[in-house]
Structure formats: structure tokens, C-alpha cells
Design an enzyme around this catalytic site. Structure first.
Site, PDB file in Angstrom:
ATOM      1  N   HIS A 145       0.844  -1.201   0.000  1.00 40.67           N
ATOM      2  CA  HIS A 145       0.000   0.000   0.000  1.00 40.67           C
ATOM      3  C   HIS A 145       0.885   1.259   0.000  1.00 40.67           C
ATOM      4  CE1 HIS A 145      -3.129  -2.632   2.219  1.00 40.67           C
ATOM      5  NE2 HIS A 145      -3.734  -2.276   1.106  1.00 40.67           N
ATOM      6  N   LYS A 191     -18.217  -5.383   6.223  1.00 38.69           N
ATOM      7  CA  LYS A 191     -17.007  -6.209   6.175  1.00 38.69           C
ATOM      8  C   LYS A 191     -16.470  -6.422   7.581  1.00 38.69           C
ATOM      9  CE  LYS A 191     -14.334  -5.850   1.933  1.00 38.69           C
ATOM     10  NZ  LYS A 191     -13.122  -5.281   1.324  1.00 38.69           N
ATOM     11  N   ARG A 240      -2.087  -5.401  -8.464  1.00 34.57           N
ATOM     12  CA  ARG A 240      -0.951  -6.296  -8.233  1.00 34.57           C
ATOM     13  C   ARG A 240      -0.799  -7.294  -9.362  1.00 34.57           C
ATOM     14  NH1 ARG A 240      -3.279  -7.559  -2.466  1.00 34.57           N
ATOM     15  NH2 ARG A 240      -5.067  -7.003  -3.726  1.00 34.57           N
ATOM     16  N   SER A 256      -2.991  -7.712   2.814  1.00 30.53           N
ATOM     17  CA  SER A 256      -3.198  -7.602   4.259  1.00 30.53           C
ATOM     18  C   SER A 256      -3.565  -8.965   4.842  1.00 30.53           C
ATOM     19  CB  SER A 256      -4.329  -6.606   4.562  1.00 30.53           C
ATOM     20  OG  SER A 256      -4.015  -5.346   4.033  1.00 30.53           O
TER      21      SER A 256
HETATM   22  P1  ADP Z   1     -10.079  -3.053  -0.473  1.00 29.46           P
HETATM   23  O1  ADP Z   1     -10.966  -3.713   0.532  1.00 29.46           O
HETATM   24  O2  ADP Z   1     -10.601  -1.741  -0.978  1.00 29.46           O
HETATM   25  O3  ADP Z   1      -9.621  -3.951  -1.599  1.00 29.46           O
HETATM   26  P2  ADP Z   1      -7.310  -3.159   0.438  1.00 29.46           P
HETATM   27  O4  ADP Z   1      -6.721  -2.489   1.630  1.00 29.46           O
HETATM   28  O5  ADP Z   1      -7.220  -4.632   0.359  1.00 29.46           O
HETATM   29  O6  ADP Z   1      -8.809  -2.621   0.383  1.00 29.46           O
HETATM   30  O7  ADP Z   1      -6.662  -2.553  -0.876  1.00 29.46           O
HETATM   31  C1  ADP Z   1      -6.756  -1.195  -1.195  1.00 29.46           C
HETATM   32  C2  ADP Z   1      -6.108  -0.966  -2.549  1.00 29.46           C
HETATM   33  O8  ADP Z   1      -4.712  -1.247  -2.469  1.00 29.46           O
HETATM   34  C3  ADP Z   1      -6.649  -1.859  -3.674  1.00 29.46           C
HETATM   35  O9  ADP Z   1      -6.619  -1.115  -4.879  1.00 29.46           O
HETATM   36  C4  ADP Z   1      -5.648  -2.990  -3.731  1.00 29.46           C
HETATM   37  O10 ADP Z   1      -5.591  -3.568  -5.016  1.00 29.46           O
HETATM   38  C5  ADP Z   1      -4.366  -2.235  -3.418  1.00 29.46           C
HETATM   39  N1  ADP Z   1      -3.342  -3.092  -2.825  1.00 29.46           N
HETATM   40  C6  ADP Z   1      -3.460  -3.964  -1.809  1.00 29.46           C
HETATM   41  N2  ADP Z   1      -2.286  -4.592  -1.545  1.00 29.46           N
HETATM   42  C7  ADP Z   1      -1.405  -4.092  -2.455  1.00 29.46           C
HETATM   43  C8  ADP Z   1      -0.030  -4.351  -2.757  1.00 29.46           C
HETATM   44  N3  ADP Z   1       0.676  -5.280  -2.111  1.00 29.46           N
HETATM   45  N4  ADP Z   1       0.534  -3.665  -3.752  1.00 29.46           N
HETATM   46  C9  ADP Z   1      -0.187  -2.758  -4.448  1.00 29.46           C
HETATM   47  N5  ADP Z   1      -1.479  -2.470  -4.261  1.00 29.46           N
HETATM   48  C10 ADP Z   1      -2.086  -3.137  -3.268  1.00 29.46           C
END
Ligand code: ADP
Length: 163
Positions: free
Chosen positions: A18, A42, A91, A129
Site C-alpha cells: 500500500h 465487512k 498487483r 493484508s
Molecule cells: P479493499 O478492501 O478496498 O480492496 P485493500 O486495503 O485490500 O482494500 O486494498 C486497497 C487498494 O490497495 C486496492 O486497490 C488494492 O488492489 C491495493 N493493494 C493492496 N495490496 C497491495 C499491494 N501489495 N501492492 C499494491 N497495491 C495493493
């Protein structure tokens, strides 16, 4: 007009993947809000307050970037922040299906809002995560993928000893 962007997500918790996206996005806009979803549907491991505190500490030092939260429809929140750019991370191809649907729907409802997809450094391609929580719970060390505050909060949450 300043270019204001919002990077929304669950951030449960924020990872270095992130953060890599936050750094890239901050270079593309004048102000960036990292918006933590306050979504009661969620199930989250961390409360919205905990997730915001981790984001706040992790983004310290990144220019013109601040933490924020939203409840309900993301597009309405983005509009109220006067933002015109929505940041999402991509990703792998597996992210594409859902992200494409979301971006298409948002474009229909909010034609002035542009979704921008950013790719993280390849080190973070397999990072999420949920994987971080799973392996930490089982005792693995994933410090290199997490901001220090997240490592501490995860240990506390899962009642793990400091090693
Ligand atoms: P959500 O529930 O909105 O998917 P996340 O926290 O899982 O929330 O992800 C938020 C954003 O960050 C999404 O666009 C996701 O694809 C991106 N994201 C999550 N992990 C990574 C990572 N390791 N590298 C790049 N982008 C990521």
C-alpha cells in the site's frame, strides 16, 4: 485547480505494498487522502481508529499526504473532498476483474472522476493484508513487508511474544 486524489481501501492493516502505491500517487497529485473504509458490513481485524492510526504513522514524511476515513458511498466522499482522481493498486491480473467493474461503475456515476491504477514494485506483487495476518498468526516474520507500527500492532492483536 489543485489535483486532489483519494486512495481508498480497507488497510486492515496497511502494508508496504500500500505504502509503495501511496508514494507513487503522491508524486502525481497536489494532495493525497488515504481513505480508510469504515464499513460495518465487512469484518475487519482492526477497528477504523486502529487502521487510521497505523496509516497516519506509516505515511509520516510522505509529502502532501494525509489519512482520512469514509462511510457509505466512496464516490460521494471523493466528491465532497473535491477530488478528481481515484487511486487503486493493481498487483496482478487477478485484481483486474473486480477493479474494472468498480472503475466502470464509478465512471458511469461520476463522469468527472478518473480512476488511476498504479503497479507496486514487484517485491509487493504477492503481498496482501490477509496473507500478512495469516502468516503472522502462525509465527512467521514478515517485518520487511510492514511498517514498524503494524508489526507492533499485529503482535499485540494476536498476543504474540516479541522475538
Ligand atoms: P479493499 O478492501 O478496498 O480492496 P485493500 O486495503 O485490500 O482494500 O486494498 C486497497 C487498494 O490497495 C486496492 O486497490 C488494492 O488492489 C491495493 N493493494 C493492496 N495490496 C497491495 C499491494 N501489495 N501492492 C499494491 N497495491 C495493493
Amino acid at each position: 485547480m489543485p489535483r486532489i486524489a483519494v486512495y481508498p481501501g480497507s488497510f486492515d492493516p496497511i502494508t508496504n505494498g500500500h505504502l509503495d502505491i501511496v508514494r507513487r500517487a503522491s508524486r502525481l497529485c497536489d494532495h493525497l487522502y488515504v481513505a480508510v473504509a469504515d464499513n460495518s458490513v465487512k469484518h475487519h481485524t482492526f477497528s477504523v481508529g486502529e487502521r487510521m492510526a497505523m496509516v497516519r504513522a506509516a505515511i509520516r514524511g510522505i509529502p502532501h499526504c494525509e489519512v482520512d476515513t469514509f462511510h457509505g458511498l466512496l464516490g460521494e466522499h471523493v466528491k465532497s473532498m473535491k477530488a478528481t482522481i481515484l487511486i487503486r493498486g493493481l498487483r496482478a491480473v487477478s485484481d483486474m476483474d473486480y477493479e474494472f467493474q468498480m472503475a466502470s461503475m464509478n465512471r458511469r456515476i461520476y463522469p468527472d472522476l478518473e480512476t488511476v491504477f498504479l503497479m507496486p514494485d514487484e517485491r509487493y506483487t504477492y503481498l496482501s493484508s490477509s496473507i500478512v495476518k495469516d502468516v503472522t498468526r502462525m509465527g512467521a516474520h514478515v517485518e520487511e513487508y510492514l511498517p514498524p507500527i503494524v508489526v507492533r500492532m499485529l503482535r499485540r492483536k494476536f498476543k504474540l511474544r516479541k522475538v
